[in-house]
Motif scaffolding. Structure first.
Motif, short mmCIF file in Angstrom:
data_model
loop_
_atom_site.label_atom_id
_atom_site.label_comp_id
_atom_site.label_asym_id
_atom_site.label_seq_id
_atom_site.Cartn_x
_atom_site.Cartn_y
_atom_site.Cartn_z
N GLN A 54 62.43 -0.19 68.34
CA GLN A 54 61.13 -0.70 67.90
C GLN A 54 59.97 0.03 68.57
O GLN A 54 58.98 0.35 67.91
CB GLN A 54 61.03 -2.20 68.22
CG GLN A 54 59.76 -2.86 67.70
CD GLN A 54 59.77 -4.36 67.96
OE1 GLN A 54 60.47 -4.84 68.84
NE2 GLN A 54 58.99 -5.10 67.19
N TYR A 55 60.10 0.31 69.86
CA TYR A 55 58.98 0.84 70.62
C TYR A 55 59.03 2.36 70.84
O TYR A 55 58.06 2.94 71.31
CB TYR A 55 58.88 0.14 71.98
CG TYR A 55 58.54 -1.33 71.86
CD1 TYR A 55 57.23 -1.76 71.67
CD2 TYR A 55 59.53 -2.31 71.91
CE1 TYR A 55 56.91 -3.11 71.55
CE2 TYR A 55 59.22 -3.66 71.79
CZ TYR A 55 57.92 -4.05 71.62
OH TYR A 55 57.61 -5.38 71.49
N ALA A 56 60.15 2.99 70.54
CA ALA A 56 60.27 4.45 70.66
C ALA A 56 61.16 4.94 69.52
O ALA A 56 62.16 5.64 69.75
CB ALA A 56 60.85 4.83 72.02
N HIS A 57 60.81 4.57 68.33
CA HIS A 57 61.69 4.75 67.17
C HIS A 57 62.03 6.22 66.91
O HIS A 57 63.19 6.55 66.63
CB HIS A 57 61.03 4.15 65.93
CG HIS A 57 61.92 4.18 64.72
ND1 HIS A 57 63.01 3.35 64.57
CD2 HIS A 57 61.89 4.97 63.61
CE1 HIS A 57 63.61 3.61 63.42
NE2 HIS A 57 62.95 4.60 62.82
N THR A 58 61.05 7.10 67.01
CA THR A 58 61.29 8.52 66.68
C THR A 58 62.32 9.15 67.61
O THR A 58 63.28 9.78 67.17
CB THR A 58 59.98 9.31 66.75
OG1 THR A 58 59.04 8.77 65.80
CG2 THR A 58 60.22 10.78 66.42
N GLU A 59 62.13 8.97 68.91
CA GLU A 59 63.04 9.55 69.89
C GLU A 59 64.42 8.89 69.83
O GLU A 59 65.45 9.54 69.98
CB GLU A 59 62.45 9.42 71.30
CG GLU A 59 63.14 10.25 72.35
CD GLU A 59 62.89 11.75 72.21
OE1 GLU A 59 63.44 12.51 73.02
OE2 GLU A 59 62.15 12.16 71.29
N PHE A 60 64.42 7.58 69.57
CA PHE A 60 65.69 6.85 69.48
C PHE A 60 66.50 7.33 68.28
O PHE A 60 67.72 7.56 68.38
CB PHE A 60 65.41 5.35 69.35
CG PHE A 60 66.64 4.50 69.29
CD1 PHE A 60 67.44 4.32 70.40
CD2 PHE A 60 67.01 3.88 68.10
CE1 PHE A 60 68.59 3.53 70.35
CE2 PHE A 60 68.15 3.09 68.02
CZ PHE A 60 68.95 2.92 69.15
N THR A 61 65.83 7.52 67.15
CA THR A 61 66.51 8.01 65.96
C THR A 61 67.03 9.43 66.17
O THR A 61 68.14 9.77 65.72
CB THR A 61 65.55 8.00 64.75
OG1 THR A 61 65.09 6.65 64.52
CG2 THR A 61 66.23 8.50 63.49
N ALA A 62 66.25 10.25 66.89
CA ALA A 62 66.69 11.61 67.19
C ALA A 62 67.96 11.60 68.05
O ALA A 62 68.86 12.43 67.86
CB ALA A 62 65.58 12.38 67.89
N ALA A 63 68.04 10.66 68.98
CA ALA A 63 69.24 10.54 69.82
C ALA A 63 70.45 10.17 68.98
O ALA A 63 71.55 10.72 69.16
CB ALA A 63 69.01 9.49 70.91
N GLN A 64 70.27 9.24 68.05
CA GLN A 64 71.37 8.85 67.17
C GLN A 64 71.82 10.01 66.29
O GLN A 64 73.02 10.23 66.10
CB GLN A 64 70.94 7.67 66.30
CG GLN A 64 70.76 6.37 67.06
CD GLN A 64 70.31 5.24 66.16
OE1 GLN A 64 69.35 5.39 65.40
NE2 GLN A 64 71.01 4.12 66.21
#
Length: 201
Positions: A54-64
């Protein structure tokens, strides 16, 4: 056994030793990076728990995405590429967790202010409504302000529930527009009371 035979035997032994060493190294480089992929998955899970989705969506999605690429590379037996993607995934997930923690703290502060503003706006609108009722403003004129105040009360309950669940972005999304509407209602009620007062003079 002559010197030639000894030299051949030594050469053969050295050759076998070299081949064995190369085989061991090759085997070490030819294994899927399971440990690194598990570490990446663990970092992603920790980031999710920290609210990174929710709060760092772009970086989190990149990690996935990086971990997904690592798994695809393993399927293709490209273990070096899989290792690179796994390490990238782990780093991005760790960054996402830190980013989420910072943004969540900021969002909490914003949510607290939004709740305070909504509470104050609701109190002000109620005071203005009471003044309008005391001035005997027509019930028909007060119908919309009453509904707006009722909506504001529901918004406050919803925002408080979201705050209790730690969904600070939702708090701001609900409370801020509700407070703005109530402030408009308070101003409109002031104007109506002033008009009624002038008419009765």
């Amino acid at each position: 056994m002559n010197r030639y035979t000894l030299n051949m035997s030594s050469a053969r032994s050295l050759g076998l030793a070299f081949f064995f060493t190369v085989a061991v190294v090759a085997a070490g480089c030819g294994e899927p990076p399971e440990k690194e992929m598990q570490q990446a998955q663990g970092a992603i899970d920790a980031a999710r728990a920290a609210g990174a989705d929710q709060y760092a969506h772009t970086e989190f999605t990149a990690a996935q995405d990086a971990l997904k690429q690592a798994r695809e590379a393993v399927d293709q037996r490209d273990y070096q590429s899989a290792l690179n993607h796994a390490l990238d995934s782990r780093e991005r997930a760790q960054n996402a967790a830190k980013e989420a923690a910072d943004r969540k703290a900021t969002a909490r502060g914003d949510a607290e202010r939004a709740l305070s503003d909504l509470t104050a706006a609701l109190t002000e609108a109620r005071v203005r409504l009471k003044a309008a009722e005391s001035a005997r403003v027509a019930p028909k004129t007060l119908a919309k302000p009453r509904q707006a105040i009722a909506d504001g009360e529901q918004a406050l309950q919803k925002a408080r529930a979201a705050f209790g669940q730690g969904d600070y972005l939702a708090v701001t999304g609900v409370a801020t527009p509700a407070a703005a509407r109530l402030m408009t209602v308070a101003r409109d009620l002031d104007a109506v009371v002033a008009i009624v007062g002038r008419r009765r003079r």
